[in-house]
Scaffold this motif. Structure first.
Motif, PDB file in Angstrom:
ATOM      1  N   GLY A   1       0.819  -1.209   0.000  1.00  0.00           N
ATOM      2  CA  GLY A   1       0.000   0.000   0.000  1.00  0.00           C
ATOM      3  C   GLY A   1       0.849   1.253   0.000  1.00  0.00           C
ATOM      4  O   GLY A   1       0.563   2.215  -0.719  1.00  0.00           O
ATOM      5  N   ARG A   2       1.922   1.206   0.803  1.00  0.00           N
ATOM      6  CA  ARG A   2       2.803   2.364   0.875  1.00  0.00           C
ATOM      7  C   ARG A   2       3.421   2.658  -0.498  1.00  0.00           C
ATOM      8  O   ARG A   2       3.545   3.812  -0.904  1.00  0.00           O
ATOM      9  N   THR A   3       3.777   1.607  -1.202  1.00  0.00           N
ATOM     10  CA  THR A   3       4.376   1.766  -2.524  1.00  0.00           C
ATOM     11  C   THR A   3       3.401   2.456  -3.476  1.00  0.00           C
ATOM     12  O   THR A   3       3.766   3.409  -4.174  1.00  0.00           O
ATOM     13  N   ILE A   4       2.170   1.981  -3.471  1.00  0.00           N
ATOM     14  CA  ILE A   4       1.166   2.576  -4.354  1.00  0.00           C
ATOM     15  C   ILE A   4       0.969   4.052  -4.021  1.00  0.00           C
ATOM     16  O   ILE A   4       0.996   4.918  -4.910  1.00  0.00           O
ATOM     17  N   ILE A   5       0.784   4.340  -2.736  1.00  0.00           N
ATOM     18  CA  ILE A   5       0.582   5.726  -2.319  1.00  0.00           C
ATOM     19  C   ILE A   5       1.780   6.587  -2.692  1.00  0.00           C
ATOM     20  O   ILE A   5       1.645   7.707  -3.174  1.00  0.00           O
ATOM     21  N   HIS A   6       2.947   6.020  -2.464  1.00  0.00           N
ATOM     22  CA  HIS A   6       4.178   6.719  -2.813  1.00  0.00           C
ATOM     23  C   HIS A   6       4.167   7.131  -4.286  1.00  0.00           C
ATOM     24  O   HIS A   6       4.463   8.269  -4.642  1.00  0.00           O
ATOM     25  N   LEU A   7       3.803   6.185  -5.129  1.00  0.00           N
ATOM     26  CA  LEU A   7       3.770   6.456  -6.573  1.00  0.00           C
ATOM     27  C   LEU A   7       2.727   7.520  -6.899  1.00  0.00           C
ATOM     28  O   LEU A   7       2.962   8.399  -7.736  1.00  0.00           O
ATOM     29  N   LEU A   8       1.580   7.459  -6.224  1.00  0.00           N
ATOM     30  CA  LEU A   8       0.549   8.458  -6.477  1.00  0.00           C
ATOM     31  C   LEU A   8       1.036   9.845  -6.079  1.00  0.00           C
ATOM     32  O   LEU A   8       0.812  10.824  -6.795  1.00  0.00           O
TER      33      LEU A   8
ATOM     34  N   LEU B   1       7.072   6.355 -14.742  1.00  0.00           N
ATOM     35  CA  LEU B   1       6.200   6.646 -13.596  1.00  0.00           C
ATOM     36  C   LEU B   1       4.809   7.073 -14.063  1.00  0.00           C
ATOM     37  O   LEU B   1       3.797   6.683 -13.484  1.00  0.00           O
TER      38      LEU B   1
ATOM     39  N   HIS C   1       1.398   5.145 -13.242  1.00  0.00           N
ATOM     40  CA  HIS C   1       0.291   5.857 -12.600  1.00  0.00           C
ATOM     41  C   HIS C   1      -1.010   5.628 -13.360  1.00  0.00           C
ATOM     42  O   HIS C   1      -2.062   5.373 -12.773  1.00  0.00           O
TER      43      HIS C   1
ATOM     44  N   ILE D   1      -2.252   2.287 -12.457  1.00  0.00           N
ATOM     45  CA  ILE D   1      -2.828   2.271 -11.101  1.00  0.00           C
ATOM     46  C   ILE D   1      -4.217   2.897 -11.122  1.00  0.00           C
ATOM     47  O   ILE D   1      -5.173   2.352 -10.564  1.00  0.00           O
TER      48      ILE D   1
ATOM     49  N   GLU E   1      -3.935  -4.318  -5.627  1.00  0.00           N
ATOM     50  CA  GLU E   1      -2.523  -4.029  -5.330  1.00  0.00           C
ATOM     51  C   GLU E   1      -1.682  -5.304  -5.463  1.00  0.00           C
ATOM     52  O   GLU E   1      -0.584  -5.270  -6.014  1.00  0.00           O
TER      53      GLU E   1
ATOM     54  N   ASN F   1      10.867   1.825  -2.629  1.00  0.00           N
ATOM     55  CA  ASN F   1      10.464   2.876  -1.686  1.00  0.00           C
ATOM     56  C   ASN F   1      11.635   3.758  -1.285  1.00  0.00           C
ATOM     57  O   ASN F   1      11.483   4.960  -1.101  1.00  0.00           O
TER      58      ASN F   1
ATOM     59  N   LEU G   1      12.269   6.095  -4.149  1.00  0.00           N
ATOM     60  CA  LEU G   1      11.173   7.054  -4.259  1.00  0.00           C
ATOM     61  C   LEU G   1      11.289   8.132  -3.173  1.00  0.00           C
ATOM     62  O   LEU G   1      10.926   9.290  -3.386  1.00  0.00           O
TER      63      LEU G   1
END
Lengths: 152, 152
Positions: free
Chosen positions: A17-24, B23, B27, B30, B126, B142, B145
DNA sequence: TTACAACAATTGTATATACAAATGTATGTA
DNA sequence: TACATACATTTGTATATACAATTGTTGTAA
Protein backbone atom coordinates in the motif's frame (compact mmCIF):
# COMPACT_ATOMS: atom_id res chain seq x y z
CA UNK A 1 8.94 12.44 0.35
CA UNK A 2 8.02 11.04 3.72
CA UNK A 3 4.77 9.19 3.06
CA UNK A 4 3.80 8.85 6.72
CA UNK A 5 4.28 12.56 7.37
CA UNK A 6 2.26 13.56 4.32
CA UNK A 7 -0.61 11.27 5.23
CA UNK A 8 -0.29 12.53 8.84
CA UNK A 9 -0.47 9.08 10.31
CA UNK A 10 1.74 7.52 12.97
CA UNK A 11 0.92 3.90 12.34
CA UNK A 12 3.10 2.07 9.79
CA UNK A 13 1.60 1.56 6.35
CA UNK A 14 1.81 -1.90 4.72
CA UNK A 15 4.60 -2.15 2.18
CA UNK A 16 2.46 -2.74 -0.89
CA UNK A 17 0.00 0.00 0.00
CA UNK A 18 2.80 2.36 0.87
CA UNK A 19 4.38 1.77 -2.52
CA UNK A 20 1.17 2.58 -4.35
CA UNK A 21 0.58 5.73 -2.32
CA UNK A 22 4.18 6.72 -2.81
CA UNK A 23 3.77 6.46 -6.57
CA UNK A 24 0.55 8.46 -6.48
CA UNK A 25 2.20 11.23 -4.48
CA UNK A 26 5.14 11.39 -6.83
CA UNK A 27 2.83 11.46 -9.82
CA UNK A 28 1.01 14.37 -8.21
CA UNK A 29 4.33 16.13 -7.90
CA UNK A 30 5.36 15.41 -11.48
CA UNK A 31 2.02 16.69 -12.76
CA UNK A 32 2.27 19.94 -10.82
CA UNK A 33 5.85 20.61 -11.83
CA UNK A 34 5.11 19.81 -15.46
CA UNK A 35 2.16 22.19 -15.56
CA UNK A 36 4.34 24.86 -14.01
CA UNK A 37 7.19 24.29 -16.46
CA UNK A 38 4.84 24.49 -19.45
CA UNK A 39 2.75 27.38 -18.18
CA UNK A 40 4.84 30.10 -19.91
CA UNK A 41 4.07 28.40 -23.22
CA UNK A 42 0.36 28.10 -22.55
CA UNK A 43 0.22 24.39 -23.33
CA UNK A 44 -0.89 21.44 -21.26
CA UNK A 45 1.23 18.36 -20.68
CA UNK A 46 -0.80 16.48 -23.27
CA UNK A 47 -0.45 19.22 -25.84
CA UNK A 48 3.31 19.19 -25.27
CA UNK A 49 3.26 15.45 -25.73
CA UNK A 50 1.49 15.76 -29.08
CA UNK A 51 4.05 18.27 -30.29
CA UNK A 52 6.86 15.96 -29.23
CA UNK A 53 5.33 13.04 -31.08
CA UNK A 54 4.89 15.14 -34.23
CA UNK A 55 8.51 16.27 -33.98
CA UNK A 56 9.54 12.61 -33.74
CA UNK A 57 7.85 12.03 -37.09
CA UNK A 58 10.64 13.97 -38.82
CA UNK A 59 8.39 15.80 -41.22
CA UNK A 60 6.06 12.89 -41.82
CA UNK A 61 2.50 13.66 -40.79
CA UNK A 62 0.72 11.74 -38.09
CA UNK A 63 -2.97 11.01 -38.12
CA UNK A 64 -5.17 11.09 -35.06
CA UNK A 65 -5.10 7.34 -34.47
CA UNK A 66 -1.32 7.34 -34.49
CA UNK A 67 -1.19 10.22 -32.05
CA UNK A 68 -3.68 8.44 -29.89
CA UNK A 69 -1.70 5.21 -29.90
CA UNK A 70 1.33 7.03 -28.59
CA UNK A 71 -0.57 8.91 -25.94
CA UNK A 72 -2.28 7.96 -22.75
CA UNK A 73 -5.44 9.93 -23.49
CA UNK A 74 -8.67 8.85 -25.06
CA UNK A 75 -9.51 9.32 -28.73
CA UNK A 76 -12.33 11.78 -28.20
CA UNK A 77 -9.93 14.19 -26.58
CA UNK A 78 -7.34 14.03 -29.30
CA UNK A 79 -9.49 15.92 -31.78
CA UNK A 80 -10.08 18.75 -29.33
CA UNK A 81 -6.48 18.65 -28.18
CA UNK A 82 -5.31 19.21 -31.74
CA UNK A 83 -7.94 21.94 -32.15
CA UNK A 84 -6.21 23.90 -29.42
CA UNK A 85 -2.78 23.43 -30.95
CA UNK A 86 -4.14 24.70 -34.28
CA UNK A 87 -5.49 27.81 -32.58
CA UNK A 88 -1.97 28.48 -31.32
CA UNK A 89 -0.58 27.87 -34.80
CA UNK A 90 1.64 25.06 -33.51
CA UNK A 91 0.25 22.39 -35.86
CA UNK A 92 -1.56 22.08 -39.21
CA UNK A 93 -4.31 19.68 -40.15
CA UNK A 94 -5.14 18.37 -43.62
CA UNK A 95 -7.27 15.58 -44.99
CA UNK A 96 -5.27 12.59 -46.19
CA UNK A 97 -5.38 12.30 -49.99
CA UNK A 98 -5.11 8.49 -50.05
CA UNK A 99 -7.74 7.89 -47.44
CA UNK A 100 -10.16 10.70 -46.88
CA UNK A 101 -11.18 9.28 -43.52
CA UNK A 102 -7.77 10.07 -42.16
CA UNK A 103 -6.50 13.42 -40.97
CA UNK A 104 -2.85 14.33 -41.29
CA UNK A 105 -1.29 16.50 -38.66
CA UNK A 106 2.01 18.34 -39.04
CA UNK A 107 3.99 20.44 -36.63
CA UNK A 108 4.56 23.98 -37.90
CA UNK A 109 7.79 25.98 -37.90
CA UNK A 110 6.45 27.99 -34.99
CA UNK A 111 5.49 24.80 -33.20
CA UNK A 112 8.99 23.41 -33.59
CA UNK A 113 10.58 26.58 -32.30
CA UNK A 114 8.36 26.67 -29.24
CA UNK A 115 8.85 22.96 -28.67
CA UNK A 116 12.58 23.47 -28.27
CA UNK A 117 11.97 26.00 -25.50
CA UNK A 118 9.38 23.76 -23.87
CA UNK A 119 11.73 20.79 -23.96
CA UNK A 120 14.40 22.82 -22.21
CA UNK A 121 11.95 23.82 -19.51
CA UNK A 122 10.93 20.20 -19.11
CA UNK A 123 14.54 19.05 -18.92
CA UNK A 124 15.36 21.40 -16.09
CA UNK A 125 12.16 20.36 -14.35
CA UNK A 126 13.24 16.71 -14.59
CA UNK A 127 16.71 17.57 -13.43
CA UNK A 128 15.34 19.35 -10.38
CA UNK A 129 12.92 16.56 -9.56
CA UNK A 130 15.64 13.91 -9.75
CA UNK A 131 18.52 15.95 -8.38
CA UNK A 132 18.92 13.72 -5.31
CA UNK A 133 18.95 10.48 -7.29
CA UNK A 134 22.10 9.25 -8.98
CA UNK A 135 22.26 7.23 -12.18
CA UNK A 136 22.70 3.94 -10.38
CA UNK A 137 19.53 4.54 -8.39
CA UNK A 138 17.70 5.54 -11.55
CA UNK A 139 18.76 2.31 -13.23
CA UNK A 140 17.59 0.32 -10.23
CA UNK A 141 14.33 2.24 -10.16
CA UNK A 142 13.64 1.58 -13.83
CA UNK A 143 14.46 -2.08 -13.37
CA UNK A 144 11.88 -2.46 -10.60
CA UNK A 145 9.31 -0.38 -12.46
CA UNK A 146 9.73 -2.76 -15.40
CA UNK A 147 8.33 -5.50 -13.20
CA UNK A 148 4.98 -3.82 -12.67
CA UNK A 149 2.12 -5.90 -13.95
CA UNK A 150 0.33 -3.41 -16.14
CA UNK A 151 -1.85 -5.82 -18.06
CA UNK A 152 -5.24 -6.84 -16.75
CA UNK B 1 6.13 -2.44 -18.78
CA UNK B 2 8.44 -1.91 -21.71
CA UNK B 3 8.56 1.87 -22.10
CA UNK B 4 10.12 1.82 -25.57
CA UNK B 5 7.53 -0.60 -26.90
CA UNK B 6 4.64 1.40 -25.48
CA UNK B 7 5.94 4.66 -26.92
CA UNK B 8 6.63 2.75 -30.18
CA UNK B 9 10.06 4.23 -30.59
CA UNK B 10 13.30 2.47 -31.45
CA UNK B 11 15.74 5.12 -30.29
CA UNK B 12 16.84 4.92 -26.66
CA UNK B 13 15.20 7.35 -24.25
CA UNK B 14 17.42 9.35 -21.85
CA UNK B 15 17.48 7.86 -18.35
CA UNK B 16 15.84 10.75 -16.52
CA UNK B 17 13.12 11.17 -19.12
CA UNK B 18 12.54 7.46 -19.27
CA UNK B 19 12.08 7.37 -15.52
CA UNK B 20 9.48 10.13 -15.59
CA UNK B 21 7.57 8.50 -18.44
CA UNK B 22 7.79 5.17 -16.69
CA UNK B 23 6.20 6.65 -13.60
CA UNK B 24 3.46 8.32 -15.64
CA UNK B 25 2.64 5.03 -17.37
CA UNK B 26 2.48 3.16 -14.10
CA UNK B 27 0.29 5.86 -12.60
CA UNK B 28 -2.04 5.47 -15.55
CA UNK B 29 -2.20 1.78 -14.82
CA UNK B 30 -2.83 2.27 -11.10
CA UNK B 31 -5.61 4.74 -11.85
CA UNK B 32 -7.34 2.41 -14.27
CA UNK B 33 -7.09 -0.61 -12.02
CA UNK B 34 -8.30 1.37 -9.03
CA UNK B 35 -11.34 2.66 -10.89
CA UNK B 36 -12.08 -0.88 -11.98
CA UNK B 37 -11.71 -2.28 -8.46
CA UNK B 38 -14.03 0.36 -7.01
CA UNK B 39 -16.60 0.30 -9.80
CA UNK B 40 -18.86 -2.32 -8.15
CA UNK B 41 -19.22 0.05 -5.19
CA UNK B 42 -19.97 3.07 -7.34
CA UNK B 43 -17.30 5.24 -5.72
CA UNK B 44 -14.34 7.10 -7.17
CA UNK B 45 -10.80 6.73 -5.87
CA UNK B 46 -11.13 10.02 -4.03
CA UNK B 47 -14.41 9.03 -2.44
CA UNK B 48 -12.78 5.81 -1.26
CA UNK B 49 -9.94 7.84 0.14
CA UNK B 50 -12.31 10.04 2.13
CA UNK B 51 -14.01 6.99 3.61
CA UNK B 52 -10.65 5.55 4.57
CA UNK B 53 -9.62 8.76 6.29
CA UNK B 54 -12.90 8.89 8.20
CA UNK B 55 -12.44 5.29 9.26
CA UNK B 56 -8.99 6.21 10.53
CA UNK B 57 -10.60 8.80 12.80
CA UNK B 58 -11.97 5.98 14.97
CA UNK B 59 -15.36 7.53 15.53
CA UNK B 60 -14.07 11.08 15.83
CA UNK B 61 -15.51 13.37 13.17
CA UNK B 62 -13.34 15.09 10.61
CA UNK B 63 -14.06 18.50 9.20
CA UNK B 64 -13.51 19.45 5.58
CA UNK B 65 -10.14 21.09 6.15
CA UNK B 66 -8.84 17.99 7.85
CA UNK B 67 -10.05 15.81 5.01
CA UNK B 68 -8.50 18.15 2.55
CA UNK B 69 -5.13 18.13 4.33
CA UNK B 70 -5.01 14.38 4.06
CA UNK B 71 -6.04 14.29 0.44
CA UNK B 72 -4.42 15.28 -2.78
CA UNK B 73 -7.47 17.08 -4.11
CA UNK B 74 -8.39 20.72 -3.90
CA UNK B 75 -10.72 22.16 -1.29
CA UNK B 76 -13.51 23.19 -3.62
CA UNK B 77 -13.97 19.58 -4.60
CA UNK B 78 -14.14 18.25 -1.10
CA UNK B 79 -17.57 19.73 -0.45
CA UNK B 80 -19.02 18.14 -3.57
CA UNK B 81 -17.13 14.92 -2.95
CA UNK B 82 -18.75 14.62 0.47
CA UNK B 83 -22.11 15.53 -1.08
CA UNK B 84 -21.89 12.42 -3.19
CA UNK B 85 -20.98 10.21 -0.25
CA UNK B 86 -23.98 11.57 1.65
CA UNK B 87 -26.26 10.70 -1.26
CA UNK B 88 -24.99 7.13 -0.99
CA UNK B 89 -25.57 7.21 2.78
CA UNK B 90 -21.89 6.43 3.42
CA UNK B 91 -21.23 9.53 5.56
CA UNK B 92 -23.14 12.05 7.69
CA UNK B 93 -22.56 15.78 7.94
CA UNK B 94 -23.37 18.03 10.90
CA UNK B 95 -22.46 21.56 11.87
CA UNK B 96 -19.86 21.71 14.66
CA UNK B 97 -21.40 22.93 17.94
CA UNK B 98 -18.24 24.64 19.19
CA UNK B 99 -17.50 26.46 15.97
CA UNK B 100 -20.38 26.85 13.62
CA UNK B 101 -18.04 27.56 10.72
CA UNK B 102 -16.85 24.00 10.84
CA UNK B 103 -18.57 20.95 9.43
CA UNK B 104 -18.18 17.57 11.06
CA UNK B 105 -18.23 14.50 8.89
CA UNK B 106 -18.73 10.95 10.16
CA UNK B 107 -18.66 7.63 8.40
CA UNK B 108 -21.93 5.73 8.76
CA UNK B 109 -22.44 2.08 9.65
CA UNK B 110 -23.28 1.40 6.02
CA UNK B 111 -20.19 3.33 4.94
CA UNK B 112 -17.98 1.22 7.19
CA UNK B 113 -19.45 -2.00 5.92
CA UNK B 114 -18.95 -1.01 2.30
CA UNK B 115 -15.48 0.28 3.05
CA UNK B 116 -14.39 -3.17 4.20
CA UNK B 117 -15.46 -4.66 0.89
CA UNK B 118 -13.82 -1.85 -1.03
CA UNK B 119 -10.57 -2.29 0.89
CA UNK B 120 -10.52 -5.97 0.02
CA UNK B 121 -11.02 -5.17 -3.64
CA UNK B 122 -8.22 -2.63 -3.44
CA UNK B 123 -5.92 -5.08 -1.69
CA UNK B 124 -6.31 -7.70 -4.38
CA UNK B 125 -5.80 -5.02 -7.02
CA UNK B 126 -2.52 -4.03 -5.33
CA UNK B 127 -1.50 -7.65 -5.02
CA UNK B 128 -2.10 -8.23 -8.72
CA UNK B 129 -0.27 -5.07 -9.72
CA UNK B 130 2.78 -5.96 -7.64
CA UNK B 131 2.71 -9.70 -8.09
CA UNK B 132 6.05 -9.79 -9.92
CA UNK B 133 7.86 -7.67 -7.35
CA UNK B 134 9.23 -9.23 -4.18
CA UNK B 135 9.54 -7.48 -0.82
CA UNK B 136 13.20 -6.71 -1.27
CA UNK B 137 12.49 -4.94 -4.54
CA UNK B 138 9.62 -3.05 -2.92
CA UNK B 139 11.90 -1.87 -0.14
CA UNK B 140 14.47 -0.75 -2.69
CA UNK B 141 11.78 0.99 -4.71
CA UNK B 142 10.46 2.88 -1.69
CA UNK B 143 13.98 3.91 -0.75
CA UNK B 144 14.61 5.45 -4.15
CA UNK B 145 11.17 7.05 -4.26
CA UNK B 146 11.99 8.68 -0.91
CA UNK B 147 14.74 10.60 -2.68
CA UNK B 148 12.41 12.40 -5.05
CA UNK B 149 12.55 16.13 -4.68
CA UNK B 150 8.91 16.97 -4.24
CA UNK B 151 9.29 20.50 -2.88
CA UNK B 152 9.22 23.47 -5.22
C1' DT C 1 -24.21 -2.22 -57.77
C1' DT C 2 -25.88 -2.32 -53.55
C1' DA C 3 -25.81 -3.39 -48.83
C1' DC C 4 -23.28 -3.97 -44.87
C1' DA C 5 -19.44 -3.97 -41.82
C1' DA C 6 -15.24 -1.69 -40.46
C1' DC C 7 -12.64 2.35 -39.99
C1' DA C 8 -11.27 7.33 -38.67
C1' DA C 9 -12.63 11.19 -36.72
C1' DT C 10 -15.98 14.18 -34.59
C1' DT C 11 -19.69 15.69 -31.63
C1' DG C 12 -22.89 15.59 -27.55
C1' DT C 13 -23.41 14.99 -22.98
C1' DA C 14 -22.34 13.94 -18.36
C1' DT C 15 -19.07 14.10 -14.90
C1' DA C 16 -14.73 15.70 -12.77
C1' DT C 17 -11.48 19.05 -11.54
C1' DA C 18 -9.31 23.80 -10.88
C1' DC C 19 -9.48 28.49 -9.68
C1' DA C 20 -11.66 32.54 -8.04
C1' DA C 21 -15.26 34.83 -5.77
C1' DA C 22 -18.83 34.73 -2.33
C1' DT C 23 -21.12 33.34 2.05
C1' DG C 24 -21.43 32.83 6.80
C1' DT C 25 -18.99 32.64 11.24
C1' DA C 26 -15.57 33.89 14.69
C1' DT C 27 -11.86 36.76 16.62
C1' DG C 28 -9.26 40.78 17.83
C1' DT C 29 -9.13 45.62 18.73
C1' DA C 30 -9.99 50.54 18.88
C1' DT D 1 -20.28 48.09 19.93
C1' DA D 2 -18.46 48.50 15.42
C1' DC D 3 -15.16 47.37 12.30
C1' DA D 4 -11.68 44.90 9.88
C1' DT D 5 -9.62 40.56 9.40
C1' DA D 6 -9.19 35.69 9.30
C1' DC D 7 -11.33 31.29 8.98
C1' DA D 8 -14.23 27.29 7.02
C1' DT D 9 -17.01 26.09 3.65
C1' DT D 10 -19.71 26.72 -0.43
C1' DT D 11 -20.85 28.25 -5.01
C1' DG D 12 -20.02 29.78 -9.90
C1' DT D 13 -17.67 29.22 -13.87
C1' DA D 14 -14.36 27.61 -17.02
C1' DT D 15 -11.82 23.86 -18.54
C1' DA D 16 -10.72 18.92 -18.84
C1' DT D 17 -11.81 14.26 -19.36
C1' DA D 18 -14.72 9.94 -20.23
C1' DC D 19 -18.14 7.47 -22.64
C1' DA D 20 -21.54 6.83 -26.11
C1' DA D 21 -23.59 8.02 -30.28
C1' DT D 22 -22.95 10.05 -34.86
C1' DT D 23 -20.90 11.33 -39.33
C1' DG D 24 -18.40 10.46 -43.29
C1' DT D 25 -15.41 7.21 -45.82
C1' DT D 26 -13.66 2.83 -47.43
C1' DG D 27 -13.55 -2.11 -48.38
C1' DT D 28 -15.97 -6.21 -49.55
C1' DA D 29 -19.19 -9.90 -50.31
C1' DA D 30 -23.61 -11.16 -52.33
Amino acid sequence: MDVERILKTNKPIPLKGRTIIHLLLIHQSITEKTAEALKPFDVSAQQFNVLRILKGQNGKPANLSTLNDRMVSKMSNTTRLVDKLILKDFVKRTVCKENRRKIEIYITKKGEEELIKMSNAMLSMEKSLLKNINDEDLQTLNKVLDKFNTDN
